[in-house]
Design a protein around this motif. Structure first.
Motif: not given
Length: 372
Positions: A291, A294, A332, A336, A340, A352, A362
């Motif tokens: 996260a 990103n 997506v 992600v 997940r 998200v 997130v």
């Protein structure tokens, strides 16, 4: 408790047969005053059968055939009052157990039929009850051997199935470790590339920030090396820890500090009291790492906040930023999906969505006592 080996059981059975047949034969010969030749033959048969049993595991067919011949000789040549030839019963059970079914059927059947025919011709006193008891004993020996064979066969099939499932589980575990290592190294190498680029650009304009970026590269490389060593240890030793030592929640401060080198106002709010299971720590760390990566690469944010808290039996991790957020038509990405998958793998979940800071949130909810 360790179970005795088949050879040990067979040896004890042979000893029991010897103790039943030999003393009884000697006492019976002395009581009846038998001819020394007949008495010697009777005693030799009583000893030969148990001795031959010791070879029954390796040569079950020939042994049961020889025992049938010994038993036939014992019936026809020795007194009726002598002991039963119990070595034959043991030999039949062992032969059936080890698959010598044809040998058993042919040799025992011929011996039984010969005993009836020849005994009748020679005028031996064959009482119907004695014939019935002998026949029932032979059938019982076959039944016991068959039951043991079936039971051990089922146990062997069960053992093979357990080994197969264990092999499948080990292959799955190795694939999971390989996938995790691949994801981790990809993230680390991407961060190293970004940090090195920033460091090169800032060395002249802002040496202090450039030095911090290069120190971040060093830390990332050290963490990657430590994780590779840990994973190799897992693959090499069955008792090695299943979770790399550096991928735990106590490393979140270092992870957040790395985000600050990109000019972000990165904050960590650790509200935990106690530590969750290592599988949950590993997943939470990797999700936070992905996260933050990103945010650094895509969000165009200035603030990012990481919060970890316990909610009942769950570990809750949230990463919020004030960046550009997620557009309705955005697809997506692989990051992600990877986050997940990590959450789902241990029985958790990941969402998200929009953050109160104006960007993206997130949120991962992981079992506190998760098992990898």
């Amino acid at each position: 408790m360790t179970r005795p080996s088949p050879k040990a059981v067979l040896a004890l059975s042979a000893l029991a047969c010897l103790l039943v047949q030999a003393p009884w034969t000697a006492i019976d010969a002395a009581r009846l005053g038998l001819d020394p030749l007949i008495a010697g033959l009777d005693l030799a048969l009583a000893v030969a059968g148990p001795a031959l049993l010791l070879l029954a595991i390796h040569r079950p067919g020939p042994v049961v055939a020889a025992l049938s011949a010994f038993a036939l000789a014992d019936v026809l040549l020795t007194p009726v009052s002598g002991p039963p030839y119990v070595a034959l019963l043991v030999g039949i059970g062992v032969a059936v157990r080890y698959g010598a079914l044809v040998w058993t059927a042919v040799s025992v059947g011929l011996a039984w039929l010969t005993a009836i025919v020849v005994g009748t011709i020679e005028g031996l006193a064959w009482h119907p009850f004695r014939v019935a008891v002998a026949t029932a004993a032979l059938a019982a020996a076959v039944a016991v051997g068959w039951l043991v064979r079936v039971r051990l066969g089922r146990a062997e099939l069960l053992r093979a199935e357990v080994l197969r499932r264990r092999a499948v589980a080990e292959r799955g575990e190795r694939r999971r470790i390989a996938r995790g290592l691949q994801d981790s190294l990809a993230q680390v190498l991407a961060q190293v590339h970004v940090q090195a680029s920033v460091g090169v650009q800032l060395m002249e304009r802002d040496p202090e920030r450039g030095r911090a970026a290069l120190e971040r590269v060093r830390d990332l490389a050290a963490a990657a090396l430590e994780e590779v060593r840990s994973v190799v240890g897992v693959l090499a030793e069955d008792d090695a820890p299943r979770t790399p030592a550096k991928a735990e929640l106590d490393q979140l401060p270092r992870l957040v500090a790395g985000a600050r080198t990109h000019g972000l106002d990165a904050r960590l709010d650790d509200r935990l009291h106690g530590a969750p299971a290592r599988a949950a720590q590993f997943a939470a760390y990797r999700i936070a790492e992905e996260a933050l990566e990103n945010v650094v690469r895509h969000a165009e944010a200035s603030v990012v906040e990481v919060v970890v808290v316990r909610d009942g039996d769950a570990l809750v991790l949230t990463v919020d930023d004030d960046g550009q957020g997620i557009h309705d038509d955005a697809e997506v990405g692989g990051g992600v999906l990877s986050m997940r998958e990590r959450a789902t793998l241990i029985g958790g979940g990941l969402d998200v969505g929009e953050s109160e800071l104006g960007g993206t949130r997130v949120a991962a909810r992981l079992p506190w006592a998760a098992i990898a």
